[in-house]
Write an enzyme that holds these catalytic residues in place. Sequence first.
Site, PDB file in Angstrom:
ATOM      1  N   ILE A 169     -70.674  69.973  58.980  1.00  0.00           N
ATOM      2  CA  ILE A 169     -70.593  68.681  59.669  1.00  0.00           C
ATOM      3  C   ILE A 169     -69.223  68.050  59.462  1.00  0.00           C
ATOM      4  O   ILE A 169     -68.622  67.515  60.408  1.00  0.00           O
ATOM      5  CB  ILE A 169     -71.720  67.744  59.197  1.00  0.00           C
ATOM      6  N   ASP A 188     -63.333  68.805  48.979  1.00  0.00           N
ATOM      7  CA  ASP A 188     -64.543  69.625  48.850  1.00  0.00           C
ATOM      8  C   ASP A 188     -64.214  70.763  47.895  1.00  0.00           C
ATOM      9  O   ASP A 188     -63.412  71.632  48.231  1.00  0.00           O
ATOM     10  CB  ASP A 188     -64.988  70.182  50.211  1.00  0.00           C
ATOM     11  N   ALA A 247     -74.521  60.816  55.701  1.00  0.00           N
ATOM     12  CA  ALA A 247     -74.918  61.992  54.924  1.00  0.00           C
ATOM     13  C   ALA A 247     -76.239  61.726  54.213  1.00  0.00           C
ATOM     14  O   ALA A 247     -77.315  61.984  54.764  1.00  0.00           O
ATOM     15  CB  ALA A 247     -73.816  62.367  53.934  1.00  0.00           C
ATOM     16  N   ARG A 248     -76.182  61.180  53.005  1.00  0.00           N
ATOM     17  CA  ARG A 248     -77.369  60.852  52.225  1.00  0.00           C
ATOM     18  C   ARG A 248     -77.172  59.498  51.547  1.00  0.00           C
ATOM     19  O   ARG A 248     -76.115  59.227  50.977  1.00  0.00           O
ATOM     20  CB  ARG A 248     -77.638  61.937  51.173  1.00  0.00           C
ATOM     21  N   ASP A 272     -75.748  54.997  58.173  1.00  0.00           N
ATOM     22  CA  ASP A 272     -76.913  55.529  58.877  1.00  0.00           C
ATOM     23  C   ASP A 272     -78.006  55.953  57.910  1.00  0.00           C
ATOM     24  O   ASP A 272     -79.120  56.264  58.338  1.00  0.00           O
ATOM     25  CB  ASP A 272     -76.477  56.735  59.734  1.00  0.00           C
ATOM     26  N   GLU A 277     -85.809  55.046  52.487  1.00  0.00           N
ATOM     27  CA  GLU A 277     -86.016  54.951  53.931  1.00  0.00           C
ATOM     28  C   GLU A 277     -87.507  54.981  54.234  1.00  0.00           C
ATOM     29  O   GLU A 277     -88.244  55.749  53.615  1.00  0.00           O
ATOM     30  CB  GLU A 277     -85.290  56.102  54.638  1.00  0.00           C
ATOM     31  N   HIS A 295     -81.055  55.973  60.437  1.00  0.00           N
ATOM     32  CA  HIS A 295     -80.978  57.433  60.262  1.00  0.00           C
ATOM     33  C   HIS A 295     -81.064  58.145  61.611  1.00  0.00           C
ATOM     34  O   HIS A 295     -81.963  58.960  61.875  1.00  0.00           O
ATOM     35  CB  HIS A 295     -82.070  57.931  59.315  1.00  0.00           C
ATOM     36  N   GLY A 297     -78.596  60.142  62.789  1.00  0.00           N
ATOM     37  CA  GLY A 297     -77.624  61.234  62.854  1.00  0.00           C
ATOM     38  C   GLY A 297     -78.068  62.413  63.684  1.00  0.00           C
ATOM     39  O   GLY A 297     -77.300  62.962  64.483  1.00  0.00           O
TER      40      GLY A 297
END
Length: 330
Positions: A169, A188, A247-248, A272, A277, A295, A297
């Site tokens: 992503i 990363d 993402a999270r 998002d 949640e 959320h 995405g």
Amino acid sequence: MLGALFNIKSLTESNMSKPFIVVSDGMDSGVFSDLRNTDGLEVHPEKKVSQEELKTLLPKVEGLIIRSATSPDKAFLDAAPNLKYIIRAGEGTDNIDKAYCQEKGIKVSNTPGANNNSAAEHALALMMTTLRHTANADKSMKNNEWNKAAFTGNELWNKTVGIIGFGRIGQLLCKRLQGFEPQVLFFDPGVSESPFPWAKKVDSVEEIFKTADVISLHTPLIDATRGMVNYDLMSKMKPSAILVNAARGKIVNEDDLYKILSEKKIKGAGFDVFAEEPLGESKLRELENIVLTPHLGGSTEEAQFRVGEMAAHQMKEFFLNNKLLNEVGA
């Protein structure tokens, strides 16, 4: 003798029973219809069920396709004695107690890649909405206002964009950003170099938070990333910078995020995903300098089709052909 025959008959009928499959959180209608019509599977007739209804189905269910709304924890799994296989229609599986699944012999899979493009596009949409104040401007217009001066924003063109997590992503987002002629910095530890000439790897997350105009989070939720984005890290951002998270939710400390935004230490944020949640009563809802979405995405028609098709195929392969695809370990 008759008793023995009855027992043999019952055993034969039991062996011939079809695996019972439940899709709990929705699926493309065409894909669901095809799954329901599959010989050899008994599929619950509704493609989306409430959590209360799902509880009544758990004693019978053998295969389960979920999204983020369903969280198979220990109590959930103990209530499903016949459950053999869970598919997360999407990529993240942190809503599943995978260690307990492994202990109980329940297999877990996801559908990697199916909603990547939608997630990358939504991150880009959050960037644009946050930079240009379009959500607040829309709200203002619908209140019969014409407050043009209040919504002067910023361009994305030629900005420094930091991407934390340069997997599928993150790299798709980098590719989609090309038309804005940015300088992209990424961090990363699992990626050594970029396939894109406009993207450069940096040595630390801190370097991105200090230098980027726009920061977008794309890491998985693991021990190393849980709560990684805290007040100290966000305090390193430029006052003109924005932070995007598609993402999270638990990657970011939400109390620290509220404090940073309420103190106006950064210009804004677009989120998002959230620690819990659906998002309940949250101080984040009070702020004007954050864009919140529920959320979304992977919530495009195209992604829903790809995710559903992949999940349905994997369910058929598991129960009809004894093949386990895209297994996710504990």
